[in-house]
Design an enzyme around this catalytic site. Structure first.
Site, PDB file in Angstrom:
ATOM      1  N   HIS A   1       0.820  -1.224   0.000  1.00 30.88           N
ATOM      2  CA  HIS A   1       0.000   0.000   0.000  1.00 30.88           C
ATOM      3  C   HIS A   1       0.843   1.259   0.000  1.00 30.88           C
ATOM      4  O   HIS A   1       0.360   2.335   0.333  1.00 30.88           O
ATOM      5  CB  HIS A   1      -0.955  -0.005   1.207  1.00 30.88           C
ATOM      6  CG  HIS A   1      -1.966  -1.112   1.137  1.00 30.88           C
ATOM      7  ND1 HIS A   1      -2.682  -1.545   2.236  1.00 30.88           N
ATOM      8  CD2 HIS A   1      -2.372  -1.894   0.104  1.00 30.88           C
ATOM      9  CE1 HIS A   1      -3.480  -2.536   1.871  1.00 30.88           C
ATOM     10  NE2 HIS A   1      -3.308  -2.777   0.583  1.00 30.88           N
TER      11      HIS A   1
ATOM     12  N   CYS B   1       3.589  20.555  -7.067  1.00 32.80           N
ATOM     13  CA  CYS B   1       4.828  20.020  -7.644  1.00 32.80           C
ATOM     14  C   CYS B   1       5.720  21.166  -8.167  1.00 32.80           C
ATOM     15  O   CYS B   1       5.237  22.035  -8.902  1.00 32.80           O
ATOM     16  CB  CYS B   1       4.440  19.104  -8.810  1.00 32.80           C
ATOM     17  SG  CYS B   1       5.832  18.536  -9.782  1.00 32.80           S
TER      18      CYS B   1
ATOM     19  N   SER C   1      -6.857  -7.265   9.992  1.00 31.61           N
ATOM     20  CA  SER C   1      -8.274  -7.673  10.084  1.00 31.61           C
ATOM     21  C   SER C   1      -8.677  -8.503   8.860  1.00 31.61           C
ATOM     22  O   SER C   1      -9.792  -8.989   8.770  1.00 31.61           O
ATOM     23  CB  SER C   1      -9.163  -6.436  10.180  1.00 31.61           C
ATOM     24  OG  SER C   1      -8.935  -5.600   9.047  1.00 31.61           O
TER      25      SER C   1
HETATM   26  C1  BV8 Z   1      -8.446  -1.984  -5.429  1.00 32.75           C
HETATM   27  C2  BV8 Z   1      -3.298   3.218   2.365  1.00 32.75           C
HETATM   28  C3  BV8 Z   1      -9.355  -1.969  -7.556  1.00 32.75           C
HETATM   29  C4  BV8 Z   1      -3.922   4.549   2.558  1.00 32.75           C
HETATM   30  C5  BV8 Z   1      -5.046   1.481   2.379  1.00 32.75           C
HETATM   31  C6  BV8 Z   1     -16.166  -4.615  -1.503  1.00 32.75           C
HETATM   32  C7  BV8 Z   1     -15.742  -5.901  -1.222  1.00 32.75           C
HETATM   33  C8  BV8 Z   1     -14.396  -6.263  -1.372  1.00 32.75           C
HETATM   34  C9  BV8 Z   1     -13.461  -5.325  -1.800  1.00 32.75           C
HETATM   35  C10 BV8 Z   1     -13.893  -4.054  -2.058  1.00 32.75           C
HETATM   36  C11 BV8 Z   1     -15.220  -3.690  -1.912  1.00 32.75           C
HETATM   37  N1  BV8 Z   1     -15.326  -2.375  -2.227  1.00 32.75           N
HETATM   38  C12 BV8 Z   1     -14.112  -1.909  -2.567  1.00 32.75           C
HETATM   39  C13 BV8 Z   1     -13.240  -2.928  -2.495  1.00 32.75           C
HETATM   40  C14 BV8 Z   1     -11.807  -2.884  -2.787  1.00 32.75           C
HETATM   41  C15 BV8 Z   1     -11.060  -2.217  -1.629  1.00 32.75           C
HETATM   42  C16 BV8 Z   1     -11.314  -2.980  -0.350  1.00 32.75           C
HETATM   43  O1  BV8 Z   1     -10.763  -4.027  -0.119  1.00 32.75           O
HETATM   44  N2  BV8 Z   1     -12.172  -2.398   0.510  1.00 32.75           N
HETATM   45  C17 BV8 Z   1     -12.478  -3.075   1.760  1.00 32.75           C
HETATM   46  C18 BV8 Z   1     -12.344  -2.087   2.924  1.00 32.75           C
HETATM   47  C19 BV8 Z   1     -13.897  -3.613   1.671  1.00 32.75           C
HETATM   48  N3  BV8 Z   1      -9.666  -2.315  -1.989  1.00 32.75           N
HETATM   49  C20 BV8 Z   1      -9.124  -1.343  -2.741  1.00 32.75           C
HETATM   50  O2  BV8 Z   1      -9.707  -0.330  -3.081  1.00 32.75           O
HETATM   51  C21 BV8 Z   1      -7.706  -1.613  -3.208  1.00 32.75           C
HETATM   52  N4  BV8 Z   1      -7.658  -1.342  -4.604  1.00 32.75           N
HETATM   53  O3  BV8 Z   1      -9.168  -2.890  -5.133  1.00 32.75           O
HETATM   54  O4  BV8 Z   1      -8.390  -1.472  -6.678  1.00 32.75           O
HETATM   55  C22 BV8 Z   1      -8.778  -1.886  -8.880  1.00 32.75           C
HETATM   56  C23 BV8 Z   1      -8.518  -3.064  -9.565  1.00 32.75           C
HETATM   57  C24 BV8 Z   1      -8.027  -2.987 -10.837  1.00 32.75           C
HETATM   58  C25 BV8 Z   1      -7.766  -1.738 -11.411  1.00 32.75           C
HETATM   59  C26 BV8 Z   1      -7.999  -0.556 -10.684  1.00 32.75           C
HETATM   60  C27 BV8 Z   1      -8.490  -0.616  -9.400  1.00 32.75           C
HETATM   61  C28 BV8 Z   1      -6.742  -0.685  -2.497  1.00 32.75           C
HETATM   62  C29 BV8 Z   1      -6.658  -1.092  -1.056  1.00 32.75           C
HETATM   63  C30 BV8 Z   1      -5.592  -0.253  -0.344  1.00 32.75           C
HETATM   64  C31 BV8 Z   1      -6.257   0.911   0.341  1.00 32.75           C
HETATM   65  N5  BV8 Z   1      -5.240   1.637   1.107  1.00 32.75           N
HETATM   66  N6  BV8 Z   1      -4.128   2.202   3.032  1.00 32.75           N
HETATM   67  C32 BV8 Z   1      -3.807   4.992   3.995  1.00 32.75           C
HETATM   68  O5  BV8 Z   1      -3.229   4.273   4.821  1.00 32.75           O
HETATM   69  O6  BV8 Z   1      -4.298   6.089   4.268  1.00 32.75           O
HETATM   70  S1  BV8 Z   1      -5.959   0.321   3.214  1.00 32.75           S
HETATM   71  C33 BV8 Z   1      -5.723   0.345   4.897  1.00 32.75           C
HETATM   72  O7  BV8 Z   1      -6.332  -0.878   5.363  1.00 32.75           O
HETATM   73  C34 BV8 Z   1      -4.292   0.259   5.394  1.00 32.75           C
HETATM   74  O8  BV8 Z   1      -3.321   0.151   4.380  1.00 32.75           O
HETATM   75  C35 BV8 Z   1      -4.284  -1.014   6.218  1.00 32.75           C
HETATM   76  O9  BV8 Z   1      -3.070  -1.596   6.235  1.00 32.75           O
HETATM   77  C36 BV8 Z   1      -5.276  -1.807   5.471  1.00 32.75           C
HETATM   78  C37 BV8 Z   1      -5.762  -3.056   6.125  1.00 32.75           C
HETATM   79  O10 BV8 Z   1      -6.117  -2.756   7.454  1.00 32.75           O
HETATM   80  P1  BV8 Z   1      -5.341  -3.576   8.608  1.00 32.75           P
HETATM   81  O11 BV8 Z   1      -3.879  -3.387   8.399  1.00 32.75           O
HETATM   82  O12 BV8 Z   1      -5.836  -4.966   8.636  1.00 32.75           O
HETATM   83  O13 BV8 Z   1      -5.727  -2.772   9.896  1.00 32.75           O
HETATM   84  P2  BV8 Z   1      -7.073  -2.931  10.753  1.00 32.75           P
HETATM   85  O14 BV8 Z   1      -7.156  -1.741  11.647  1.00 32.75           O
HETATM   86  O15 BV8 Z   1      -8.216  -3.243   9.832  1.00 32.75           O
HETATM   87  O16 BV8 Z   1      -6.823  -4.241  11.635  1.00 32.75           O
HETATM   88  C38 BV8 Z   1      -5.814  -4.219  12.608  1.00 32.75           C
HETATM   89  C39 BV8 Z   1      -5.762  -5.597  13.230  1.00 32.75           C
HETATM   90  O17 BV8 Z   1      -4.688  -5.587  14.193  1.00 32.75           O
HETATM   91  C40 BV8 Z   1      -7.023  -5.969  13.984  1.00 32.75           C
HETATM   92  O18 BV8 Z   1      -7.414  -7.289  13.603  1.00 32.75           O
HETATM   93  C41 BV8 Z   1      -6.598  -5.935  15.464  1.00 32.75           C
HETATM   94  O19 BV8 Z   1      -7.224  -6.968  16.206  1.00 32.75           O
HETATM   95  C42 BV8 Z   1      -5.130  -6.238  15.356  1.00 32.75           C
HETATM   96  N7  BV8 Z   1      -4.305  -5.722  16.461  1.00 32.75           N
HETATM   97  C43 BV8 Z   1      -4.583  -4.693  17.310  1.00 32.75           C
HETATM   98  N8  BV8 Z   1      -3.551  -4.569  18.200  1.00 32.75           N
HETATM   99  C44 BV8 Z   1      -2.628  -5.518  17.883  1.00 32.75           C
HETATM  100  C45 BV8 Z   1      -3.099  -6.245  16.780  1.00 32.75           C
HETATM  101  N9  BV8 Z   1      -2.412  -7.272  16.232  1.00 32.75           N
HETATM  102  C46 BV8 Z   1      -1.230  -7.584  16.787  1.00 32.75           C
HETATM  103  N10 BV8 Z   1      -0.700  -6.926  17.840  1.00 32.75           N
HETATM  104  C47 BV8 Z   1      -1.376  -5.895  18.415  1.00 32.75           C
HETATM  105  N11 BV8 Z   1      -0.833  -5.262  19.477  1.00 32.75           N
HETATM  106 ZN    ZN Z   2       4.565  17.281 -11.296  1.00 32.71          ZN
END
Ligand code: BV8
Ligand code: ZN
Length: 246
Positions: free
Chosen positions: A117, A147, A189
């Site tokens: 990402h 830019c 997650s």
């Molecule tokens: C794409 C960067 C298409 C920006 C991020 C419907 C169904 C399925 C998919 C989709 C849908 N609608 C849209 C989509 C696609 C979408 C998607 O998946 N959406 C989801 C939310 C439904 N995906 C996209 O848009 C991706 N692109 O699909 O493009 C395409 C295809 C072809 C051509 C053109 C386009 C792009 C996805 C990337 C988005 N960018 N981040 C920013 O950071 O600002 S995503 C964001 O979520 C972060 O990067 C993060 O890393 C990522 C995942 O979250 P997690 O890391 O899992 O974090 P979370 O808080 O959720 O969970 C933390 C976990 O840690 C928990 O389980 C917790 O229990 C645990 N925890 C807590 N404490 C601890 C711990 N574990 C260990 N130790 C601890 N101490």
């Molecule tokens: Zn530029």
């Protein structure tokens, strides 16, 4: 904490793939996205972490990302990050695939990192794609940075929702997932695609799937073993056990 089944797998394996999410940085003080104090509780990701937000409300977009960057200033890797540096040294073939954009795996010292990402420490131009050397501590005097080459909109080099992942990083991550003997999913997650598909690729290719997370996720039912705990506590223990096997 680790049963014979897990330890025997590590004893007899040389190829490891690890997928990390925001959870591994939680103990460094970096808010996760979906936890109780998660980032997305106050902001709607589709609203802010999107190309639409960048083009239609650039001031709000940059307010959010500057706030994210400022929260990262002074943040350090934790014992979970360092345990993965030690783990990389214990195996011939170790791939660290991360969804995190916080640069902490690099800072901790891992070398074979696939940033699915992007990286919030980097800035690039939305128009001419030039990378701008804008250190994290860069405090913008103007609301929306432009830019210096083409006056286009600058943006953090992170993958926004609806954007494609960096092709080489994702292809390499798929390859590592398809060839590894053990796949470790840590602190995610398992909701965001296409990153969330990687553990299933590993499992379909016969890998042993181990999840390390304090709470259950949609991946848990498919994992061969789940260790419920914090990355900063579980990973150092796991590395100590593996070192004893070597
Ligand atoms: C794409 C960067 C298409 C920006 C991020 C419907 C169904 C399925 C998919 C989709 C849908 N609608 C849209 C989509 C696609 C979408 C998607 O998946 N959406 C989801 C939310 C439904 N995906 C996209 O848009 C991706 N692109 O699909 O493009 C395409 C295809 C072809 C051509 C053109 C386009 C792009 C996805 C990337 C988005 N960018 N981040 C920013 O950071 O600002 S995503 C964001 O979520 C972060 O990067 C993060 O890393 C990522 C995942 O979250 P997690 O890391 O899992 O974090 P979370 O808080 O959720 O969970 C933390 C976990 O840690 C928990 O389980 C917790 O229990 C645990 N925890 C807590 N404490 C601890 C711990 N574990 C260990 N130790 C601890 N101490
Ligand atoms: Zn530029």
């Amino acid at each position: 904490m680790f049963n014979e089944k897990i330890l025997n797998r590590f004893k007899n394996s040389t190829q490891i793939a690890v997928l990390t999410g925001a959870g591994i940085s939680a103990e460094s003080g970096v808010p996760t996205f979906r936890g109780k104090d998660g980032l997305w509780n106050n902001y709607d990701p589709q609203q802010l972490a999107s190309p639409q937000a960048l083009s239609q409300m650039p001031e709000t977009f940059w307010e959010f990302y500057n706030w994210r960057r400022k929260k990262l200033l002074g943040v350090k890797p934790n014992l979970g990050h360092y345990a993965l540096v030690d783990m990389e040294k214990l195996f011939d073939d170790f791939a660290l695939i991360t969804q995190n954009v916080d640069n902490l795996h690099r800072e901790a010292g891992n070398t074979n990192i696939y940033e699915l990402h992007g990286n919030i420490a980097r800035t690039r131009c939305e128009d001419c794609q030039t990378f701008i050397d804008q250190p994290m501590s860069f405090t913008l005097d103007e609301k929306v940075p432009r830019c210096p080459h083409c006056s286009g909109l600058l943006r953090p080099d992170v993958v926004l929702f609806g954007e494609m992942l960096p092709q080489k990083a994702f292809r390499d991550a798929q390859e590592a997932s398809a060839t590894c003997e053990i796949f470790l999913s840590i602190g995610t997650s398992s909701l965001v695609e296409p990153a969330a598909s990687l553990p299933y690729i590993a499992k379909a290719n016969g890998a042993f799937l181990l999840e390390i997370n304090p709470e259950k996720t949609p991946l848990s039912a498919s994992a061969d073993e789940v260790v419920q705990g914090k990355a900063g506590e579980v990973l150092p223990n796991l590395v100590i056990q593996i070192e004893k096997l070597k």
